[in-house]
Design a protein around this motif. Structure first.
Motif, PDB file in Angstrom:
ATOM      1  N   TYR A 108      24.816 -43.230  19.734  1.00 58.09           N
ATOM      2  CA  TYR A 108      24.764 -42.173  20.763  1.00 58.09           C
ATOM      3  C   TYR A 108      25.823 -42.492  21.809  1.00 58.09           C
ATOM      4  O   TYR A 108      25.844 -43.605  22.354  1.00 58.09           O
ATOM      5  CB  TYR A 108      23.359 -42.162  21.382  1.00 58.09           C
ATOM      6  CG  TYR A 108      23.217 -41.349  22.643  1.00 58.09           C
ATOM      7  CD1 TYR A 108      23.371 -39.970  22.627  1.00 58.09           C
ATOM      8  CD2 TYR A 108      22.877 -41.969  23.847  1.00 58.09           C
ATOM      9  CE1 TYR A 108      23.218 -39.225  23.790  1.00 58.09           C
ATOM     10  CE2 TYR A 108      22.710 -41.233  25.009  1.00 58.09           C
ATOM     11  CZ  TYR A 108      22.891 -39.851  24.975  1.00 58.09           C
ATOM     12  OH  TYR A 108      22.740 -39.129  26.130  1.00 58.09           O
ATOM     13  N   CYS A 131      23.993 -34.411  27.030  1.00 56.28           N
ATOM     14  CA  CYS A 131      22.689 -34.374  26.342  1.00 56.28           C
ATOM     15  C   CYS A 131      21.759 -33.420  27.089  1.00 56.28           C
ATOM     16  O   CYS A 131      21.489 -33.611  28.281  1.00 56.28           O
ATOM     17  CB  CYS A 131      22.054 -35.768  26.292  1.00 56.28           C
ATOM     18  SG  CYS A 131      20.396 -35.745  25.600  1.00 56.28           S
ATOM     19  N   ASP A 186      18.702 -33.011  26.383  1.00 53.97           N
ATOM     20  CA  ASP A 186      17.353 -33.569  26.276  1.00 53.97           C
ATOM     21  C   ASP A 186      16.413 -32.676  25.467  1.00 53.97           C
ATOM     22  O   ASP A 186      15.252 -32.496  25.841  1.00 53.97           O
ATOM     23  CB  ASP A 186      16.783 -33.793  27.693  1.00 53.97           C
ATOM     24  CG  ASP A 186      15.784 -34.941  27.698  1.00 53.97           C
ATOM     25  OD1 ASP A 186      15.743 -35.696  26.700  1.00 53.97           O
ATOM     26  OD2 ASP A 186      15.049 -35.078  28.691  1.00 53.97           O
ATOM     27  N   CYS A 187      16.957 -32.137  24.371  1.00 55.62           N
ATOM     28  CA  CYS A 187      16.146 -31.227  23.547  1.00 55.62           C
ATOM     29  C   CYS A 187      15.272 -31.977  22.548  1.00 55.62           C
ATOM     30  O   CYS A 187      14.390 -31.398  21.912  1.00 55.62           O
ATOM     31  CB  CYS A 187      17.060 -30.271  22.798  1.00 55.62           C
ATOM     32  SG  CYS A 187      18.199 -31.133  21.694  1.00 55.62           S
ATOM     33  N   ASN A 188      15.560 -33.266  22.340  1.00 57.54           N
ATOM     34  CA  ASN A 188      14.789 -34.111  21.415  1.00 57.54           C
ATOM     35  C   ASN A 188      14.923 -33.729  19.945  1.00 57.54           C
ATOM     36  O   ASN A 188      14.140 -34.193  19.111  1.00 57.54           O
ATOM     37  CB  ASN A 188      13.296 -34.135  21.783  1.00 57.54           C
ATOM     38  CG  ASN A 188      13.035 -35.096  22.921  1.00 57.54           C
ATOM     39  OD1 ASN A 188      13.679 -36.133  23.037  1.00 57.54           O
ATOM     40  ND2 ASN A 188      12.107 -34.731  23.787  1.00 57.54           N
ATOM     41  N   GLN A 189      15.890 -32.887  19.630  1.00 58.18           N
ATOM     42  CA  GLN A 189      16.085 -32.518  18.218  1.00 58.18           C
ATOM     43  C   GLN A 189      16.435 -33.750  17.379  1.00 58.18           C
ATOM     44  O   GLN A 189      16.028 -33.860  16.228  1.00 58.18           O
ATOM     45  CB  GLN A 189      17.222 -31.483  18.103  1.00 58.18           C
ATOM     46  CG  GLN A 189      16.885 -30.125  18.664  1.00 58.18           C
ATOM     47  CD  GLN A 189      15.902 -29.358  17.787  1.00 58.18           C
ATOM     48  OE1 GLN A 189      15.706 -29.682  16.624  1.00 58.18           O
ATOM     49  NE2 GLN A 189      15.269 -28.359  18.371  1.00 58.18           N
ATOM     50  N   CYS A 190      17.215 -34.656  17.983  1.00 56.06           N
ATOM     51  CA  CYS A 190      17.614 -35.857  17.242  1.00 56.06           C
ATOM     52  C   CYS A 190      16.407 -36.717  16.881  1.00 56.06           C
ATOM     53  O   CYS A 190      16.389 -37.365  15.834  1.00 56.06           O
ATOM     54  CB  CYS A 190      18.633 -36.663  18.048  1.00 56.06           C
ATOM     55  SG  CYS A 190      18.116 -36.963  19.746  1.00 56.06           S
ATOM     56  N   ARG A 218      18.982 -42.508  21.234  1.00 52.89           N
ATOM     57  CA  ARG A 218      19.544 -42.651  22.587  1.00 52.89           C
ATOM     58  C   ARG A 218      19.076 -43.943  23.257  1.00 52.89           C
ATOM     59  O   ARG A 218      19.620 -44.346  24.279  1.00 52.89           O
ATOM     60  CB  ARG A 218      19.160 -41.431  23.450  1.00 52.89           C
ATOM     61  CG  ARG A 218      19.785 -40.131  22.970  1.00 52.89           C
ATOM     62  CD  ARG A 218      19.207 -38.938  23.680  1.00 52.89           C
ATOM     63  NE  ARG A 218      17.778 -38.806  23.426  1.00 52.89           N
ATOM     64  CZ  ARG A 218      16.979 -37.934  24.028  1.00 52.89           C
ATOM     65  NH1 ARG A 218      17.482 -37.115  24.929  1.00 52.89           N
ATOM     66  NH2 ARG A 218      15.699 -37.883  23.738  1.00 52.89           N
ATOM     67  N   CYS A 259      22.157 -33.027  16.325  1.00 53.72           N
ATOM     68  CA  CYS A 259      22.827 -32.923  17.622  1.00 53.72           C
ATOM     69  C   CYS A 259      24.084 -32.058  17.525  1.00 53.72           C
ATOM     70  O   CYS A 259      24.390 -31.303  18.454  1.00 53.72           O
ATOM     71  CB  CYS A 259      23.166 -34.316  18.156  1.00 53.72           C
ATOM     72  SG  CYS A 259      23.674 -34.282  19.872  1.00 53.72           S
ATOM     73  N   VAL A 282      23.070 -28.616  17.968  1.00 46.61           N
ATOM     74  CA  VAL A 282      22.773 -28.314  19.380  1.00 46.61           C
ATOM     75  C   VAL A 282      24.074 -28.155  20.174  1.00 46.61           C
ATOM     76  O   VAL A 282      24.226 -27.228  20.977  1.00 46.61           O
ATOM     77  CB  VAL A 282      21.891 -29.426  19.991  1.00 46.61           C
ATOM     78  CG1 VAL A 282      21.701 -29.200  21.489  1.00 46.61           C
ATOM     79  CG2 VAL A 282      20.549 -29.488  19.289  1.00 46.61           C
ATOM     80  N   MET A 283      25.023 -29.047  19.929  1.00 45.31           N
ATOM     81  CA  MET A 283      26.299 -28.975  20.650  1.00 45.31           C
ATOM     82  C   MET A 283      27.014 -27.650  20.340  1.00 45.31           C
ATOM     83  O   MET A 283      27.689 -27.083  21.193  1.00 45.31           O
ATOM     84  CB  MET A 283      27.197 -30.159  20.258  1.00 45.31           C
ATOM     85  CG  MET A 283      26.724 -31.505  20.786  1.00 45.31           C
ATOM     86  SD  MET A 283      26.666 -31.611  22.585  1.00 45.31           S
ATOM     87  CE  MET A 283      24.907 -31.591  22.883  1.00 45.31           C
ATOM     88  N   LEU A 300      28.231 -35.931  19.790  1.00 51.36           N
ATOM     89  CA  LEU A 300      27.608 -36.667  20.896  1.00 51.36           C
ATOM     90  C   LEU A 300      26.827 -37.849  20.300  1.00 51.36           C
ATOM     91  O   LEU A 300      26.825 -38.946  20.850  1.00 51.36           O
ATOM     92  CB  LEU A 300      26.669 -35.733  21.685  1.00 51.36           C
ATOM     93  CG  LEU A 300      25.828 -36.382  22.777  1.00 51.36           C
ATOM     94  CD1 LEU A 300      26.707 -37.094  23.788  1.00 51.36           C
ATOM     95  CD2 LEU A 300      24.946 -35.355  23.486  1.00 51.36           C
ATOM     96  N   ILE A 301      26.177 -37.565  19.201  1.00 53.88           N
ATOM     97  CA  ILE A 301      25.691 -38.678  18.367  1.00 53.88           C
ATOM     98  C   ILE A 301      26.675 -38.719  17.207  1.00 53.88           C
ATOM     99  O   ILE A 301      26.984 -37.685  16.615  1.00 53.88           O
ATOM    100  CB  ILE A 301      24.269 -38.444  17.834  1.00 53.88           C
ATOM    101  CG1 ILE A 301      23.290 -38.272  18.985  1.00 53.88           C
ATOM    102  CG2 ILE A 301      23.823 -39.620  16.968  1.00 53.88           C
ATOM    103  CD1 ILE A 301      21.879 -37.937  18.555  1.00 53.88           C
TER     104      ILE A 301
END
Ligand code: SF4
Ligand code: SF4
Length: 502
Positions: A265, A288, A290-294, A305, A322, A325-326, A335-336
């Motif tokens: 991350y 980030c 902070d959606c917690n999808q990862c 993270r 991620c 999401v991005m 991002l990751i």
């Protein structure tokens, strides 16, 4: 799971690894104060489905590996009459292992040792270069768990549906779904156990016997055993095998350094994290959201993270999640990412990145791999069609004959790897005027004629006799050579001749 109306990014409520650890710690404290057990109940993980490059690569690896596993025992290889025609076979009863053109004997177990060393060094090299690629893509535990999760999703639905189903009361629909899922798992487990046995017996014959309910008890026992282990490890235990049972995560860290590729991350870019409203500035905050999808897609339920963790199998699914999401929040991907610690640090500081594949540890592993590989290749290319073993009598060490000559006894074993009976000549070297004889026969100067039975080990009890004057020491180093009559192929075996103390 709720969707952020502003950004359209789904936010998943998950127990992050940090929270999970706190729960476990609290449970331990509670257990200690109450004098109870330290057992912490497993937190069920419901990995969410995800699409992306890593997911596609995982599916491709799964199809190829399972394809090889299931098809390999059915490949035929003609070795002539009376010999198994299965290309890959470990024949326990016949005490042979067949690998296409190669037929190895129990005496050649060093080939197996060499293969295991090659596999281990290859794994060290791959890990030092690309991190836990074995765990993430090729380990049978990962492959079968992936397959079991696929069945689970087809029957019970994705993450939220499964959580809802498990939390809900027992209904007919829930019972039917559970029965269907476990039935699917059992079928896969049975096929897995059945396929494994086929590496140890003729695959078509075993299949025919199974279809006609004529399979032997040993075959049925092992099919049952491997069916049960596949079901328990792939369906029930899952990530616990990687986290608690497998020793590899414990010492694979020794193969990694700051130049190994790992799933990481990019905290320098992602922090400070937080929810984001569409249209608002990204200034002063991290990427980030902070959606917690990862975390939701992670098969081991961790939060990458929190940094590199023992539980991370390097599957890259959090990267796929991620990246998606991005894409939604219109920020750069990765991002990751799959990167080295040194490159990540360089990016954080705005320095140019540099990948270092050639490093002392990768050179050492490559060198070791090449040496072991070359030694194995050399021994394979120079492999004799017969082998000789000589065991000297230890009791008595020697016998002094009535004419003063000294005699030693030996057992000579000739391993004839061909399917024809073969003639050999046995000669003793290093002892002047020595004479050889078979047990019960008269000693004669020159070579001793021996005949070895086809495809077996033939033992001979022989005597070597030397005049007293020729035995100068208590121990004389000498050798036996066995030469095939006609072909001229020779195998030499060193030994000693014992005499009285001088
Ligand atoms: S790292 Fe990516 S997927 Fe994970 S919470 Fe942050 S934005 Fe979401
Ligand atoms: S943290 Fe990412 S790479 Fe590691 S196991 Fe979870 S999903 Fe796979």
């Amino acid at each position: 799971m709720k969707e952020d109306p502003a950004t359209g990014v789904e936010t998943v409520d998950v127990l992050s690894a940090k929270v999970q650890k706190e729960i476990i710690k609290a449970a331990h404290e509670a257990a200690e104060t109450s004098g109870g057990s330290l057992y912490a109940k497993r937190l069920q993980i419901y990995p969410k489905d995800v699409s992306g490059a890593f997911r596609r690569f995982k599916w491709a690896a799964l199809v190829v590996l399972l394809g090889i596993y299931y098809i390999a025992p059915w490949i035929r290889w003609d070795r002539g009459p009376g010999v198994p025609d299965q290309a890959l076979l470990v024949d326990m009863m016949g005490q042979r292992a067949y690998f296409f053109w190669l037929e190895t004997w129990p005496q050649e177990i060093y080939y197996l040792a060499g293969l295991l060393i090659l596999a281990a060094v290859g794994l060290f090299l791959a890990t030092s270069l690309f991190g836990r690629v074995w765990c993430g893509f090729a380990c049978p535990q990962t492959v079968w768990t992936d397959l079991f999760m696929w069945v689970e999703r087809r029957v019970e639905g994705d993450r939220n549906a499964r959580i809802k189903l498990d939390e809900g009361p027992l209904t007919l629909e829930k019972a039917l779904k559970k029965i269907a899922k476990h039935s699917g798992w059992l079928v896969i487990s049975l096929l897995t156990g059945g396929a494994w046995i086929m590496y140890f017996t003729d695959a078509p014959t075993l299949t025919r016997d199974l279809v006609h309910f004529q399979a032997g008890q040993v075959a049925l026992f092992f099919i049952g055993l491997f069916t049960a282990t596949t079901y328990v490890l792939g369906g029930i235990a899952r990530e616990q095998v990687c986290t608690y049972m497998c020793p590899w995560p414990r010492f694979q860290a020794a193969m990694l350094d700051e130049d190994s590729m790992i799933v990481t991350y990019e905290a320098w870019r992602g922090e400070p994290r937080g929810k984001h409203k569409a249209g608002t500035d990204w200034e002063g905050r991290g990427h980030c959201v902070d959606c917690n999808q990862c975390v939701a897609v992670c098969p081991t339920g961790i939060d990458i993270r929190d940094g590199n963790q023992l539980e991370c199998i390097g599957c890259g699914l959090c990267i796929d999640a991620c990246n998606h999401v991005m894409g939604i929040v219109k920020l750069p991907r990765e991002l990751i990412t799959y990167d080295t610690i040194s490159c990540s640090a360089a990016r954080a500081e705005g320095r140019p990145t540099r990948y270092r594949l050639v490093r002392p540890r990768t050179l050492i592993y490559s060198g070791l791999f090449a040496v072991v590989g070359l030694v194995m290749l050399g021994t394979l290319l120079t492999r004799a069609s017969f082998d000789v073993n000589v065991v000297r009598d230890r009791n008595p060490l020697y016998v002094t004959l009535s004419d003063g000559a000294i005699r030693n006894g030996y057992t000579v074993k000739i391993l004839n790897k061909s399917r024809e009976s073969r003639s050999f000549e046995l000669v003793a070297h290093g002892l002047s005027r020595a004479e050889l004889s078979l047990s019960g026969q008269e000693a004669l100067p020159g070579a001793l004629a021996l005949t070895a039975q086809p495809d077996s080990v033939t033992s001979y009890r022989i005597f070597l006799r030397a005049p007293e004057a020729a035995v100068l020491d208590e121990t004389t180093v000498m050798a036996f050579s066995v030469t095939e009559t006609g072909q001229g192929e020779t195998v030499t075996h060193e030994s000693v001749f014992r005499g009285p103390a001088r």
